[in-house]
Design a protein around this motif. Structure first.
Motif, PDB file in Angstrom:
ATOM      1  N   LEU A   1     -26.296  -6.457  24.511  1.00  0.00           N
ATOM      2  CA  LEU A   1     -25.040  -6.163  25.191  1.00  0.00           C
ATOM      3  C   LEU A   1     -24.453  -7.416  25.821  1.00  0.00           C
ATOM      4  CD1 LEU A   1     -25.891  -3.345  24.503  1.00  0.00           C
ATOM      5  CD2 LEU A   1     -25.342  -2.622  26.841  1.00  0.00           C
ATOM      6  N   PHE A   2     -23.173  -7.621  25.599  1.00  0.00           N
ATOM      7  CA  PHE A   2     -22.459  -8.694  26.273  1.00  0.00           C
ATOM      8  C   PHE A   2     -22.129  -8.233  27.695  1.00  0.00           C
ATOM      9  CE2 PHE A   2     -21.503 -12.062  23.072  1.00  0.00           C
ATOM     10  CZ  PHE A   2     -22.374 -11.575  22.099  1.00  0.00           C
ATOM     11  N   ASN A   3     -21.665  -9.156  28.533  1.00  0.00           N
ATOM     12  CA  ASN A   3     -21.459  -8.836  29.958  1.00  0.00           C
ATOM     13  C   ASN A   3     -20.628  -7.570  30.128  1.00  0.00           C
ATOM     14  OD1 ASN A   3     -22.032 -11.708  29.664  1.00  0.00           O
ATOM     15  ND2 ASN A   3     -21.744 -11.824  31.878  1.00  0.00           N
ATOM     16  N   HIS A   4     -21.103  -6.698  30.990  1.00  0.00           N
ATOM     17  CA  HIS A   4     -20.313  -5.501  31.308  1.00  0.00           C
ATOM     18  C   HIS A   4     -20.383  -5.235  32.806  1.00  0.00           C
ATOM     19  CE1 HIS A   4     -24.300  -4.426  29.779  1.00  0.00           C
ATOM     20  NE2 HIS A   4     -24.296  -3.491  30.711  1.00  0.00           N
ATOM     21  N   GLU A   5     -19.275  -4.822  33.314  1.00  0.00           N
ATOM     22  CA  GLU A   5     -19.039  -4.796  34.752  1.00  0.00           C
ATOM     23  C   GLU A   5     -18.468  -3.437  35.138  1.00  0.00           C
ATOM     24  OE1 GLU A   5     -19.613  -8.222  35.801  1.00  0.00           O
ATOM     25  OE2 GLU A   5     -20.104  -8.423  33.682  1.00  0.00           O
TER      26      GLU A   5
ATOM     27  N   ALA B   1     -16.182 -21.363  32.454  1.00  0.00           N
ATOM     28  CA  ALA B   1     -17.078 -20.554  31.608  1.00  0.00           C
ATOM     29  C   ALA B   1     -16.305 -19.358  31.072  1.00  0.00           C
ATOM     30  CB  ALA B   1     -18.279 -20.080  32.427  1.00  0.00           C
ATOM     31  N   LYS B   2     -16.645 -18.976  29.826  1.00  0.00           N
ATOM     32  CA  LYS B   2     -15.953 -17.839  29.198  1.00  0.00           C
ATOM     33  C   LYS B   2     -16.957 -16.734  28.881  1.00  0.00           C
ATOM     34  CE  LYS B   2     -12.356 -19.076  26.442  1.00  0.00           C
ATOM     35  NZ  LYS B   2     -11.710 -19.647  25.245  1.00  0.00           N
ATOM     36  N   ARG B   3     -16.546 -15.499  29.158  1.00  0.00           N
ATOM     37  CA  ARG B   3     -17.399 -14.357  28.857  1.00  0.00           C
ATOM     38  C   ARG B   3     -16.605 -13.281  28.129  1.00  0.00           C
ATOM     39  NH1 ARG B   3     -20.565 -17.520  29.943  1.00  0.00           N
ATOM     40  NH2 ARG B   3     -22.434 -17.437  31.264  1.00  0.00           N
ATOM     41  N   ASP B   4     -17.352 -12.499  27.342  1.00  0.00           N
ATOM     42  CA  ASP B   4     -16.802 -11.343  26.637  1.00  0.00           C
ATOM     43  C   ASP B   4     -17.144 -10.140  27.530  1.00  0.00           C
ATOM     44  OD1 ASP B   4     -16.595  -9.087  24.994  1.00  0.00           O
ATOM     45  OD2 ASP B   4     -17.089 -10.217  23.184  1.00  0.00           O
ATOM     46  N   TRP B   5     -16.180  -9.777  28.401  1.00  0.00           N
ATOM     47  CA  TRP B   5     -16.454  -8.757  29.422  1.00  0.00           C
ATOM     48  C   TRP B   5     -15.979  -7.379  28.998  1.00  0.00           C
ATOM     49  CZ3 TRP B   5     -14.484 -13.279  32.377  1.00  0.00           C
ATOM     50  CH2 TRP B   5     -15.429 -13.824  33.239  1.00  0.00           C
ATOM     51  N   GLY B   6     -16.879  -6.382  29.123  1.00  0.00           N
ATOM     52  CA  GLY B   6     -16.499  -4.990  28.897  1.00  0.00           C
ATOM     53  C   GLY B   6     -16.824  -4.152  30.127  1.00  0.00           C
ATOM     54  N   HIS B   7     -16.610  -2.839  30.013  1.00  0.00           N
ATOM     55  CA  HIS B   7     -16.856  -1.915  31.128  1.00  0.00           C
ATOM     56  C   HIS B   7     -18.185  -1.186  30.914  1.00  0.00           C
ATOM     57  CE1 HIS B   7     -16.344   1.144  34.173  1.00  0.00           C
ATOM     58  NE2 HIS B   7     -15.169   0.639  34.529  1.00  0.00           N
ATOM     59  N   ALA B   8     -18.998  -1.122  31.971  1.00  0.00           N
ATOM     60  CA  ALA B   8     -20.328  -0.501  31.867  1.00  0.00           C
ATOM     61  C   ALA B   8     -20.251   0.936  31.337  1.00  0.00           C
ATOM     62  CB  ALA B   8     -21.017  -0.526  33.225  1.00  0.00           C
ATOM     63  N   LYS B   9     -19.195   1.638  31.710  1.00  0.00           N
ATOM     64  CA  LYS B   9     -19.066   3.030  31.275  1.00  0.00           C
ATOM     65  C   LYS B   9     -18.998   3.113  29.742  1.00  0.00           C
ATOM     66  CE  LYS B   9     -16.867   7.102  33.007  1.00  0.00           C
ATOM     67  NZ  LYS B   9     -15.854   7.734  33.769  1.00  0.00           N
ATOM     68  N   ASP B  10     -18.288   2.177  29.129  1.00  0.00           N
ATOM     69  CA  ASP B  10     -18.224   2.133  27.667  1.00  0.00           C
ATOM     70  C   ASP B  10     -19.571   1.733  27.071  1.00  0.00           C
ATOM     71  OD1 ASP B  10     -15.574   2.860  27.252  1.00  0.00           O
ATOM     72  OD2 ASP B  10     -14.828   0.818  27.488  1.00  0.00           O
ATOM     73  N   TYR B  11     -20.276   0.817  27.750  1.00  0.00           N
ATOM     74  CA  TYR B  11     -21.481   0.240  27.154  1.00  0.00           C
ATOM     75  C   TYR B  11     -22.675   1.192  27.196  1.00  0.00           C
ATOM     76  CZ  TYR B  11     -19.093  -4.175  26.314  1.00  0.00           C
ATOM     77  OH  TYR B  11     -18.231  -5.131  25.838  1.00  0.00           O
TER      78      TYR B  11
ATOM     79  N   VAL C   1     -25.262  -5.430  18.378  1.00  0.00           N
ATOM     80  CA  VAL C   1     -24.444  -6.167  19.349  1.00  0.00           C
ATOM     81  C   VAL C   1     -23.373  -5.218  19.881  1.00  0.00           C
ATOM     82  CG1 VAL C   1     -22.585  -7.895  19.495  1.00  0.00           C
ATOM     83  CG2 VAL C   1     -24.797  -8.512  18.487  1.00  0.00           C
ATOM     84  N   VAL C   2     -23.185  -5.231  21.200  1.00  0.00           N
ATOM     85  CA  VAL C   2     -22.128  -4.421  21.824  1.00  0.00           C
ATOM     86  C   VAL C   2     -21.239  -5.373  22.614  1.00  0.00           C
ATOM     87  CG1 VAL C   2     -21.635  -2.548  23.447  1.00  0.00           C
ATOM     88  CG2 VAL C   2     -23.606  -2.389  21.908  1.00  0.00           C
ATOM     89  N   ALA C   3     -19.977  -5.476  22.206  1.00  0.00           N
ATOM     90  CA  ALA C   3     -19.061  -6.461  22.802  1.00  0.00           C
ATOM     91  C   ALA C   3     -17.624  -6.017  22.555  1.00  0.00           C
ATOM     92  CB  ALA C   3     -19.291  -7.828  22.152  1.00  0.00           C
ATOM     93  N   THR C   4     -16.687  -6.628  23.291  1.00  0.00           N
ATOM     94  CA  THR C   4     -15.274  -6.268  23.088  1.00  0.00           C
ATOM     95  C   THR C   4     -14.634  -7.109  21.990  1.00  0.00           C
ATOM     96  OG1 THR C   4     -14.361  -7.876  24.648  1.00  0.00           O
ATOM     97  CG2 THR C   4     -15.032  -5.743  25.559  1.00  0.00           C
ATOM     98  N   GLY C   5     -15.159  -8.359  21.779  1.00  0.00           N
ATOM     99  CA  GLY C   5     -14.523  -9.276  20.829  1.00  0.00           C
ATOM    100  C   GLY C   5     -13.390 -10.070  21.454  1.00  0.00           C
ATOM    101  N   VAL C   6     -13.317 -10.050  22.778  1.00  0.00           N
ATOM    102  CA  VAL C   6     -12.309 -10.858  23.491  1.00  0.00           C
ATOM    103  C   VAL C   6     -13.062 -11.685  24.527  1.00  0.00           C
ATOM    104  CG1 VAL C   6     -10.287 -10.810  25.010  1.00  0.00           C
ATOM    105  CG2 VAL C   6     -10.585  -9.026  23.263  1.00  0.00           C
TER     106      VAL C   6
ATOM    107  N   ASP D   1     -10.112  -2.089  28.936  1.00  0.00           N
ATOM    108  CA  ASP D   1     -10.014  -3.549  28.787  1.00  0.00           C
ATOM    109  C   ASP D   1     -10.193  -4.268  30.138  1.00  0.00           C
ATOM    110  OD1 ASP D   1      -7.603  -3.629  30.148  1.00  0.00           O
ATOM    111  OD2 ASP D   1      -6.372  -3.737  28.335  1.00  0.00           O
ATOM    112  N   LEU D   2     -10.268  -5.596  30.067  1.00  0.00           N
ATOM    113  CA  LEU D   2     -10.597  -6.401  31.248  1.00  0.00           C
ATOM    114  C   LEU D   2      -9.586  -6.207  32.379  1.00  0.00           C
ATOM    115  CD1 LEU D   2     -12.470  -8.602  32.479  1.00  0.00           C
ATOM    116  CD2 LEU D   2     -10.931 -10.308  31.504  1.00  0.00           C
ATOM    117  N   ASP D   3      -8.308  -6.201  32.015  1.00  0.00           N
ATOM    118  CA  ASP D   3      -7.248  -6.043  33.009  1.00  0.00           C
ATOM    119  C   ASP D   3      -7.425  -4.759  33.834  1.00  0.00           C
ATOM    120  OD1 ASP D   3      -5.122  -8.108  32.579  1.00  0.00           O
ATOM    121  OD2 ASP D   3      -3.948  -6.405  33.379  1.00  0.00           O
ATOM    122  N   VAL D   4      -7.585  -3.665  33.113  1.00  0.00           N
ATOM    123  CA  VAL D   4      -7.738  -2.354  33.767  1.00  0.00           C
ATOM    124  C   VAL D   4      -9.011  -2.351  34.618  1.00  0.00           C
ATOM    125  CG1 VAL D   4      -8.188   0.101  33.294  1.00  0.00           C
ATOM    126  CG2 VAL D   4      -6.449  -1.143  31.975  1.00  0.00           C
ATOM    127  N   MET D   5     -10.087  -2.935  34.065  1.00  0.00           N
ATOM    128  CA  MET D   5     -11.366  -2.916  34.780  1.00  0.00           C
ATOM    129  C   MET D   5     -11.297  -3.731  36.078  1.00  0.00           C
ATOM    130  SD  MET D   5     -15.105  -4.089  33.484  1.00  0.00           S
ATOM    131  CE  MET D   5     -14.789  -5.839  33.446  1.00  0.00           C
TER     132      MET D   5
END
Ligand code: NDP
Ligand code: GDP
Length: 328
Positions: free
Chosen positions: A179-183, A218-228, A245-250, A306-310
């Motif tokens: 899993l990529f970073n999720h918040e 630093a750059k990260r591919d951030w998603g939402h924990a609820k989705d992950y 792999v679980v990621a947003t691709g952004v 998406d990141l903005d909403v999160m």
């Protein structure tokens, strides 16, 4: 018959969202909780989601095989989600041996407990994009070679491979989610997104006047924990165990992520942001960007938030929490 899940790390961010998801699906949910002198507050995330009383808690520790054996024996789970870890990269340089004992060897303890106590169960291992570290390919997939850059990432790599090995050696249904970073609003306050949203909220309420950060390039591919956590569950519903792999691709810089938070609060970032060398790391992971096509195709998974909403959700939650604490 309702399914029965055992979740280690149930008091953490993902443990809370996963418990909520499993309860919604009708599971009986059991969680591992380690002894703490702060009894009474360790379930704060479960309480935030309104599921605290619904999760059966068992005293155990990932570093103590006997406690895991007893728990598996008592619960007889059909699914085990191994989310417990010393999960903070920066701390892993300060506590490298503990990180290895819990984040690496702890996985073997959990796998052994399952192999001996509930070999028919399905197992999920919480692997991490940090394993890619000094990236070997611009976009990272299940086939990208690993190059860990912290004691945390080295420990996670062990956890990943021991999961693969137990699957191949003993035929266990053991899957590893990279899993990529999720918040989320329940992210630990030491991680950069939550540090930013919490501090921005505090600045907005006049409780502090600056945000001190390290490497904001630093750059990260951030998603939402609820989705992950949905992806975790989907992995264990497959006939065959596998790695995904679980990621947003952004991918986004820390600087851009900060801007979203400040702008949502109606503040000018430049007035408050201070670069502090204390927050730079001995070795950095400069950029992560995930290729989750396999998960999308095989699991039918896709991120919804998406990141903005999160980030806006996180700022609002921190404003609410701080207002409540300070009764502003
Ligand atoms: P958290 O830090 O929020 O939660 C970690 C959990 O592990 C907590 O419940 C903690 O308990 C528990 N824990 C720590 N040490 C032990 C121990 N010795 N025995 C039993 N439990 C222990 O992490 P997240 O929820 O964010 O992440 C879940 C998992 O996914 C972790 O393994 C993490 O490394 C991994 N991961 C996370 C990513 C992310 O971006 N969030 C990305 C990729 C992987 P306590 O509450 O008592 O501290
Ligand atoms: P990580 O990807 O698991 O290490 O997640 P973090 O949220 O801890 O860090 C993400 C990125 O933000 C890393 O590249 C950090 O170096 C960078 N960063 C910059 N300043 C800070 C800071 O003050 N705290 C944290 N946690 N990270 C920071």
């Amino acid at each position: 018959m309702s399914k029965c899940a055992l979740v280690t790390g149930v008091t953490g961010q993902d443990g809370a969202y996963l418990s909520q998801l499993l309860l919604e699906k009708g599971y009986e949910v059991h969680g591992v909780i380690r002894r703490s002198s702060h009894r009474g507050v360790e379930d704060h995330r479960l309480r935030w989601l309104g599921v605290s009383g619904k999760v059966h808690l068992h005293d155990a520790d990932l570093a103590d095989l006997s406690s895991l054996l007893r728990t598996v024996h008592d619960v007889q789970p059909s699914e085990i989600y191994n989310l417990a870890a010393q999960s903070y990269v920066a701390s892993s340089w300060r506590q490298p041996v503990l990180t290895a004992n819990v984040t690496a060897v702890g996985v073997t303890n959990m796998l052994e407990a399952m192999r001996l106590g509930a070999p028919g169960a399905r197992f999920y291992q919480a692997s991490s994009s940090e394993m890619y570290g000094l990236i070997q390919e611009p976009i990272q997939s299940e086939k990208t070679p690993f190059y860990p850059r912290s004691p945390y990432a080295v420990a996670k790599l062990y956890g990943h491979w021991i999961t693969v090995n137990y699957r191949e050696s003993f035929g266990l249904h053991a899957s590893s989610g990279i899993l990529f970073n999720h918040e989320s609003p329940l992210r630990g306050i030491e991680f950069v997104t939550r540090k930013v949203t919490h501090t921005v909220a505090a600045i907005k309420l006049g409780l502090t006047h600056e945000l001190r950060l390290g490497n904001i390039d630093a750059k990260r591919d951030w998603g939402h924990a609820k989705d992950y956590v949905r992806a975790m569950w989907l992995m264990l519903q497959q006939d065959q165990p596998d790695d995904y792999v679980v990621a947003t691709g952004v991918t986004t810089t820390v600087r851009e992520m900060c801007k979203i938070a400040f702008s949502h609060a109606g503040l000018e970032m430049e007035k408050y942001l201070v670069i502090d060398p204390a927050f730079f790391r001995p070795a950095e992971v400069d950029v992560l960007l995930g290729d989750s096509r396999k998960a999308r195709k095989s699991l039918g998974w896709e991120p919804k938030i998406d990141l903005d909403v999160m980030i806006r959700e996180m700022v609002d939650a921190d404003l609410e929490r701080l207002r409540r604490e300070a009764a502003i």
